[in-house]
Design a protein around this motif. Structure first.
Motif, PDB file in Angstrom:
ATOM      1  N   ARG A   1      53.429 -60.066  63.011  1.00  0.00           N
ATOM      2  CA  ARG A   1      52.230 -60.999  62.819  1.00  0.00           C
ATOM      3  C   ARG A   1      51.549 -61.085  64.138  1.00  0.00           C
ATOM      4  N   GLU A   2      52.021 -60.862  65.508  1.00  0.00           N
ATOM      5  CA  GLU A   2      51.175 -60.748  66.707  1.00  0.00           C
ATOM      6  C   GLU A   2      50.414 -59.801  66.867  1.00  0.00           C
ATOM      7  N   THR A   3      50.520 -58.338  66.200  1.00  0.00           N
ATOM      8  CA  THR A   3      49.881 -57.271  66.319  1.00  0.00           C
ATOM      9  C   THR A   3      48.744 -57.322  65.292  1.00  0.00           C
ATOM     10  N   PRO A   4      47.588 -56.764  65.811  1.00  0.00           N
ATOM     11  CA  PRO A   4      46.568 -56.540  64.497  1.00  0.00           C
ATOM     12  C   PRO A   4      46.937 -55.608  63.758  1.00  0.00           C
ATOM     13  N   VAL A   5      46.638 -55.832  62.377  1.00  0.00           N
ATOM     14  CA  VAL A   5      46.973 -54.872  61.229  1.00  0.00           C
ATOM     15  C   VAL A   5      46.006 -54.594  60.535  1.00  0.00           C
ATOM     16  N   LEU A   6      45.434 -53.294  60.288  1.00  0.00           N
ATOM     17  CA  LEU A   6      44.443 -52.763  59.463  1.00  0.00           C
ATOM     18  C   LEU A   6      45.073 -52.308  58.104  1.00  0.00           C
ATOM     19  N   LEU A   7      45.079 -53.094  57.012  1.00  0.00           N
ATOM     20  CA  LEU A   7      45.645 -52.729  55.861  1.00  0.00           C
ATOM     21  C   LEU A   7      44.574 -52.262  54.867  1.00  0.00           C
ATOM     22  N   LEU A   8      44.910 -50.802  54.525  1.00  0.00           N
ATOM     23  CA  LEU A   8      44.135 -50.157  53.662  1.00  0.00           C
ATOM     24  C   LEU A   8      44.441 -49.990  52.389  1.00  0.00           C
TER      25      LEU A   8
ATOM     26  N   VAL B   1      47.261 -47.041  68.970  1.00  0.00           N
ATOM     27  CA  VAL B   1      46.953 -47.360  67.651  1.00  0.00           C
ATOM     28  C   VAL B   1      48.005 -46.478  66.862  1.00  0.00           C
ATOM     29  N   LEU B   2      48.837 -47.246  66.190  1.00  0.00           N
ATOM     30  CA  LEU B   2      49.772 -46.619  65.277  1.00  0.00           C
ATOM     31  C   LEU B   2      49.393 -46.391  63.890  1.00  0.00           C
ATOM     32  N   VAL B   3      49.649 -45.198  63.542  1.00  0.00           N
ATOM     33  CA  VAL B   3      49.405 -44.912  62.250  1.00  0.00           C
ATOM     34  C   VAL B   3      50.608 -44.845  61.314  1.00  0.00           C
TER      35      VAL B   3
ATOM     36  N   LEU C   1      47.874 -51.592  64.285  1.00  0.00           N
ATOM     37  CA  LEU C   1      48.685 -50.948  63.180  1.00  0.00           C
ATOM     38  C   LEU C   1      47.776 -50.631  62.153  1.00  0.00           C
ATOM     39  N   VAL C   2      47.784 -49.400  61.664  1.00  0.00           N
ATOM     40  CA  VAL C   2      47.017 -49.051  60.602  1.00  0.00           C
ATOM     41  C   VAL C   2      47.965 -48.465  59.344  1.00  0.00           C
ATOM     42  N   THR C   3      47.823 -49.049  58.342  1.00  0.00           N
ATOM     43  CA  THR C   3      48.902 -48.411  57.169  1.00  0.00           C
ATOM     44  C   THR C   3      48.301 -48.802  56.005  1.00  0.00           C
ATOM     45  N   ASN C   4      48.885 -48.421  54.881  1.00  0.00           N
ATOM     46  CA  ASN C   4      48.181 -48.504  53.264  1.00  0.00           C
ATOM     47  C   ASN C   4      49.044 -49.852  52.962  1.00  0.00           C
ATOM     48  N   THR C   5      48.228 -50.337  52.122  1.00  0.00           N
ATOM     49  CA  THR C   5      48.819 -51.651  51.370  1.00  0.00           C
ATOM     50  C   THR C   5      49.429 -51.396  49.918  1.00  0.00           C
ATOM     51  N   LYS C   6      49.299 -50.263  49.355  1.00  0.00           N
ATOM     52  CA  LYS C   6      49.542 -50.009  48.150  1.00  0.00           C
ATOM     53  C   LYS C   6      50.440 -48.441  47.984  1.00  0.00           C
TER      54      LYS C   6
ATOM     55  N   HIS D   1      55.303 -53.329  47.441  1.00  0.00           N
ATOM     56  CA  HIS D   1      56.410 -52.395  47.736  1.00  0.00           C
ATOM     57  C   HIS D   1      56.032 -51.504  48.941  1.00  0.00           C
ATOM     58  N   SER D   2      54.924 -51.265  49.387  1.00  0.00           N
ATOM     59  CA  SER D   2      54.572 -50.507  50.353  1.00  0.00           C
ATOM     60  C   SER D   2      55.262 -50.977  51.872  1.00  0.00           C
ATOM     61  N   ILE D   3      55.128 -50.402  52.792  1.00  0.00           N
ATOM     62  CA  ILE D   3      55.570 -50.521  54.083  1.00  0.00           C
ATOM     63  C   ILE D   3      54.478 -51.531  54.661  1.00  0.00           C
ATOM     64  N   GLY D   4      53.304 -51.663  54.183  1.00  0.00           N
ATOM     65  CA  GLY D   4      52.150 -52.353  54.700  1.00  0.00           C
ATOM     66  C   GLY D   4      52.528 -53.947  54.633  1.00  0.00           C
ATOM     67  N   TYR D   5      53.203 -54.122  53.428  1.00  0.00           N
ATOM     68  CA  TYR D   5      53.394 -55.435  53.334  1.00  0.00           C
ATOM     69  C   TYR D   5      54.781 -55.785  54.523  1.00  0.00           C
ATOM     70  N   SER D   6      55.804 -55.149  54.661  1.00  0.00           N
ATOM     71  CA  SER D   6      56.715 -55.395  55.641  1.00  0.00           C
ATOM     72  C   SER D   6      56.230 -55.785  56.766  1.00  0.00           C
ATOM     73  N   LEU D   7      55.377 -54.740  57.197  1.00  0.00           N
ATOM     74  CA  LEU D   7      55.000 -54.613  58.603  1.00  0.00           C
ATOM     75  C   LEU D   7      53.925 -55.560  58.856  1.00  0.00           C
ATOM     76  N   ALA D   8      53.175 -56.192  58.102  1.00  0.00           N
ATOM     77  CA  ALA D   8      52.339 -57.145  58.211  1.00  0.00           C
ATOM     78  C   ALA D   8      52.899 -58.416  58.458  1.00  0.00           C
ATOM     79  N   VAL D   9      54.172 -58.819  57.731  1.00  0.00           N
ATOM     80  CA  VAL D   9      54.887 -59.779  57.987  1.00  0.00           C
ATOM     81  C   VAL D   9      55.753 -59.851  58.856  1.00  0.00           C
ATOM     82  N   GLU D  10      56.338 -58.923  59.364  1.00  0.00           N
ATOM     83  CA  GLU D  10      57.105 -58.739  60.587  1.00  0.00           C
ATOM     84  C   GLU D  10      56.475 -58.843  61.900  1.00  0.00           C
TER      85      GLU D  10
END
Length: 150
Positions: A143-150, A6-8, A119-124, A132-141
């Motif tokens: 897509r095969e990995t579940p991402v929890l956007l907070l 689990v990546l933070v 993958l757990v990250t912030n959305t804002k 602008h946050s890394i959450g958007y970039s990581l979620a788009v890049e």
């Protein structure tokens, strides 16, 4: 199959307890929890170029001490999380991945080296700019990995 990590992921790994707490809620006790902080190399070089143009500042000393400081905060926070988990008798394996690099390239290499279940990250960010946050970039890049956007 052995569970993946689990990546933070955060741009500012200093006291972001919310991300760590959510990651732990979704992780299994035998999983690795990897706290990730990638300091953008291009941004650092941009500021170092500006510092180099100031005659009264020793550029090499500035480069060395500034890079150490930028990585020290995230490292100390990861160490404090590790201490708390150990004190609680947790069986999570806490790892830290704190370095200079390029966001997507560094995450791709990390996720290839460590199979990732979440993958757990912030959305804002602090200015409330969600895209602008890394959450958007990581979620788009990734897509095969579940991402929890907070």
């Amino acid at each position: 199959q052995k569970p993946g990590a689990v990546l933070v992921a955060t741009e500012h790994l200093y006291d972001d307890h919310r991300l760590v707490n959510y990651a732990l809620k979704f992780a299994k006790s035998d999983q690795s929890l990897i706290m990730v902080h990638i300091e953008d190399e291009d941004t650092f070089d941009y500021y170092m170029d500006a510092i180099a143009k100031i005659p009264g500042i020793d550029t090499e000393t500035a480069r060395e001490t500034l890079s150490e400081q930028l990585l020290a905060g995230p490292h100390h926070y990861a160490e404090s999380v590790k201490e708390v988990l150990e004190a609680d008798g947790s069986t999570f394996r806490l790892e830290e991945h704190i370095e200079f690099g390029h966001l997507i390239t560094s995450y791709r290499a990390l996720m290839e080296a460590h199979p990732t279940d979440l993958l757990v990250t912030n959305t804002k960010d602090d200015t409330q700019l969600a895209m602008h946050s890394i959450g958007y970039s990581l979620a788009v890049e990734f897509r095969e990995t579940p991402v929890l956007l907070l």
